[in-house]
Design a protein around this motif. Structure first.
Motif, short mmCIF file in Angstrom:
data_model
loop_
_atom_site.label_atom_id
_atom_site.label_comp_id
_atom_site.label_asym_id
_atom_site.label_seq_id
_atom_site.Cartn_x
_atom_site.Cartn_y
_atom_site.Cartn_z
N GLY A 1 31.37 -50.90 88.47
CA GLY A 1 31.20 -51.53 89.99
C GLY A 1 31.50 -53.23 89.86
O GLY A 1 32.54 -53.74 90.63
N TRP A 2 30.32 -53.89 88.08
CA TRP A 2 30.87 -54.59 88.16
C TRP A 2 32.08 -55.23 87.40
O TRP A 2 32.72 -56.23 87.86
CB TRP A 2 29.30 -55.77 87.52
N ASP B 1 29.07 -49.52 76.81
CA ASP B 1 28.16 -48.22 77.47
C ASP B 1 28.21 -47.37 77.13
O ASP B 1 29.15 -47.16 76.81
CB ASP B 1 27.81 -48.72 79.45
N PRO C 1 29.21 -47.59 85.93
CA PRO C 1 30.19 -46.76 86.21
C PRO C 1 31.62 -47.44 86.08
O PRO C 1 32.40 -47.02 85.88
CB PRO C 1 30.55 -45.76 86.98
N ASP D 1 23.23 -55.70 84.05
CA ASP D 1 23.28 -54.42 84.84
C ASP D 1 22.67 -53.44 84.18
O ASP D 1 22.11 -52.91 85.30
CB ASP D 1 24.29 -54.39 85.76
N GLY E 1 24.00 -51.98 74.20
CA GLY E 1 24.36 -53.77 74.87
C GLY E 1 23.50 -54.53 73.76
O GLY E 1 23.17 -56.03 74.13
N GLY F 1 26.46 -52.48 79.57
CA GLY F 1 25.67 -51.84 80.96
C GLY F 1 26.51 -51.66 81.72
O GLY F 1 26.16 -51.49 83.29
N ALA F 2 27.61 -51.09 81.63
CA ALA F 2 28.62 -52.03 82.37
C ALA F 2 28.84 -50.78 83.36
O ALA F 2 29.99 -50.40 85.00
CB ALA F 2 30.05 -51.45 82.01
N SER G 1 27.29 -50.69 93.49
CA SER G 1 26.35 -51.90 93.09
C SER G 1 27.42 -52.86 92.66
O SER G 1 26.93 -53.94 92.34
CB SER G 1 26.53 -51.44 90.83
N VAL H 1 19.46 -51.46 83.23
CA VAL H 1 17.82 -51.60 83.25
C VAL H 1 17.17 -51.61 82.35
O VAL H 1 17.04 -50.34 81.79
CB VAL H 1 17.76 -50.23 83.85
C1 LIG Z 1 22.24 -49.69 87.38
S1 LIG Z 1 23.72 -49.31 85.85
C2 LIG Z 1 24.81 -50.55 86.15
C3 LIG Z 1 25.25 -50.70 87.20
C4 LIG Z 1 26.65 -50.98 86.72
N1 LIG Z 1 26.90 -52.51 86.61
C5 LIG Z 1 27.87 -50.91 87.65
O1 LIG Z 1 28.01 -51.82 88.91
O2 LIG Z 1 28.80 -50.08 87.98
C6 LIG Z 1 22.59 -49.57 84.49
C7 LIG Z 1 23.57 -48.71 83.41
O3 LIG Z 1 22.64 -49.93 81.83
C8 LIG Z 1 23.50 -48.43 80.82
N2 LIG Z 1 22.30 -49.17 79.71
C9 LIG Z 1 20.86 -49.44 79.72
N3 LIG Z 1 20.49 -49.40 78.55
C10 LIG Z 1 21.56 -50.03 78.10
C11 LIG Z 1 22.06 -50.30 76.82
N4 LIG Z 1 20.93 -50.62 75.74
N5 LIG Z 1 23.15 -50.52 75.98
C12 LIG Z 1 23.97 -50.14 77.01
N6 LIG Z 1 24.43 -50.11 78.49
C13 LIG Z 1 22.73 -49.74 78.77
C14 LIG Z 1 23.06 -47.70 81.78
O4 LIG Z 1 23.84 -46.54 80.96
C15 LIG Z 1 23.82 -47.46 82.29
O5 LIG Z 1 24.99 -47.34 82.93
#
Ligand SMILES: C[S@@+](CC[C@H](N)C(=O)[O-])C[C@H]1O[C@@H](n2cnc3c(N)ncnc32)[C@H](O)[C@@H]1O
Length: 370
Positions: free
Chosen positions: A238-239, A254, A236, A290, A275, A233-234, A202, A292
């Motif tokens: 990547g951003w 996250d 693992p 990021d 988040g 939504g950080a 990501s 979902v």
């Molecule tokens: C697509 S991944 C993010 C990948 C991240 N941007 C990276 O570069 O590694 C989506 C993340 O959003 C988190 N997420 C989903 N809903 C969330 C919420 N309500 N609060 C916090 N994190 C959330 C998930 O746990 C997941 O780790």
């Protein structure tokens, strides 16, 4: 399309998004003038490109979300002889007015397209040499250059690029692009190499977003050491990695774990929180997100952050798993615009389906001075 008064446009897009790409471009054109008596767009599902016909309307690349590239189509050759593709292409280019600044040979971003890449690599120097002899190609400019800012640019310097697009091995579409109204990368793809240290692929999305949405001076100004960011939504990470590598301090929100170097990074504070409920203690420079979730829910979150003055700039992703993607997108982006206008906030917003985006688009939103 050879001798009509209409203009034809060739747009590249992510395979599977042809309808969205054509629909969006036609809508942009119709906002200028009604489209009259034109054939339906040529759309082949999963082909990675569309051809649309317009009267005299123009298209603005920067405002198109699904188009990777915008090419004015001049000519199509349907039965290219396998033993001599050069002669018909040279004849077609010779008939075009003007000189070109670069030659880009391109193929669809599909598995079939990839099988043609070896041919285009071999063909490029041959064609380039002949076109230079003919005086149709002016220089050997680099194949990938940074996008130039559109506003206020001196429009005199750059010649149009010549594109020869091979939908398959026996046909060629010949067109040109305006360097000030198109993507500055072959096939419209801003490629990124995967950094070994980043914990997820990501990371490439944010890296690409930074390249596509900001010119060099903006990158230097807006992404500086000592700045602060929140990554919703950080995990693992990547951003977050893209931000800390620029010396930016990140609050990573996250419930999932941050991985690799980000598990214990001096610039990262990891909070296991929701988040959508998180509020920063002080204004941060950047919000990145990021998660979902439904586009409408993410859009509302972003509006709330800007309305509350919690951040100055944002890059966020809107996931589009639904059929009516354009409708969902209009509603999300329209909601943000409406709210920021009501709040009297001046801003600039750009959205693109990036090469590293799948069923999603990425949005850049920044506050501007009144
Ligand atoms: C697509 S991944 C993010 C990948 C991240 N941007 C990276 O570069 O590694 C989506 C993340 O959003 C988190 N997420 C989903 N809903 C969330 C919420 N309500 N609060 C916090 N994190 C959330 C998930 O746990 C997941 O780790």
């Amino acid at each position: 399309m050879n001798k009509t008064k209409n203009t034809h446009w060739l747009l590249y897009c992510r395979p599977g998004f042809e309808q969205d790409c054509a629909q969006e471009a036609l809508r942009q054109a119709k906002q200028q003038k009604p489209i009259i008596g034109i054939e339906q767009p040529a759309i082949v599902a999963d082909s990675g490109y569309v051809i649309i016909a317009l009267n005299e309307q123009s298209l603005c690349y920067r405002e198109l979300i699904f188009a990777r590239q915008l090419i004015r189509l001049h000519h199509s050759i349907e039965a290219l002889p396998e033993r001599d593709r050069l002669t018909p292409i040279l004849a077609a280019v010779a008939a075009l007015p003007g000189t070109f600044g670069a030659l880009w040979l391109e193929v669809p971003d599909t598995n079939d397209g990839k099988t043609l890449s070896a041919f285009t690599r071999r063909f490029q120097p041959l064609l380039e040499e002949k076109l230079q002899e003919q005086g149709k190609l002016q220089d050997n400019s680099p194949k990938t250059v940074r996008p130039e800012p559109v506003e206020g640019s001196a429009r005199t310097e750059k010649l149009p690029r010549l594109h020869i697009f091979f939908p398959d091995k026996s046909s060629a579409l010949i067109g040109s692009s305006d360097p000030y109204n198109s993507a500055a990368a072959i096939m419209g793809i801003v490629r990124q190499s995967m950094p070994a240290e980043a914990p997820s692929r990501s990371t490439l999305k944010l890296a690409e977003a930074i390249e596509v949405f900001m010119d060099r001076s903006e990158q230097t100004r807006l992404l500086r050491q000592g700045m602060t960011a929140v990554d919703l939504g950080a995990a693992p990470g990547g951003w977050t990695w893209q931000l800390v590598r620029r010396g930016i301090r990140v609050t990573a929100v996250d419930n999932g774990p941050m991985k690799g170097v980000l598990a214990k990074h001096p610039l990262v504070e990891h909070l296991k929180q929701d988040g959508f409920k998180f509020a920063p203690r002080k204004t941060v420079d950047w919000l990145v997100c990021d998660m979902v979730e439904k586009p409408s829910k993410v859009a509302k979150l972003i509006e709330d952050w800007f309305a509350a003055g919690w951040c100055r700039h944002a890059i966020f992703n809107l996931k589009l798993p639904m059929k009516q993607r354009l409708v969902a997108l209009d509603s999300a982006l329209g909601g943000i615009r409406k709210r920021l206008d009501e709040e009297g906030i001046n801003y600039r917003m750009m959205a693109k389906q990036l090469y590293h985006d799948r069923e999603e688009v990425t949005v850049f939103l920044t506050k501007t001075k009144g």
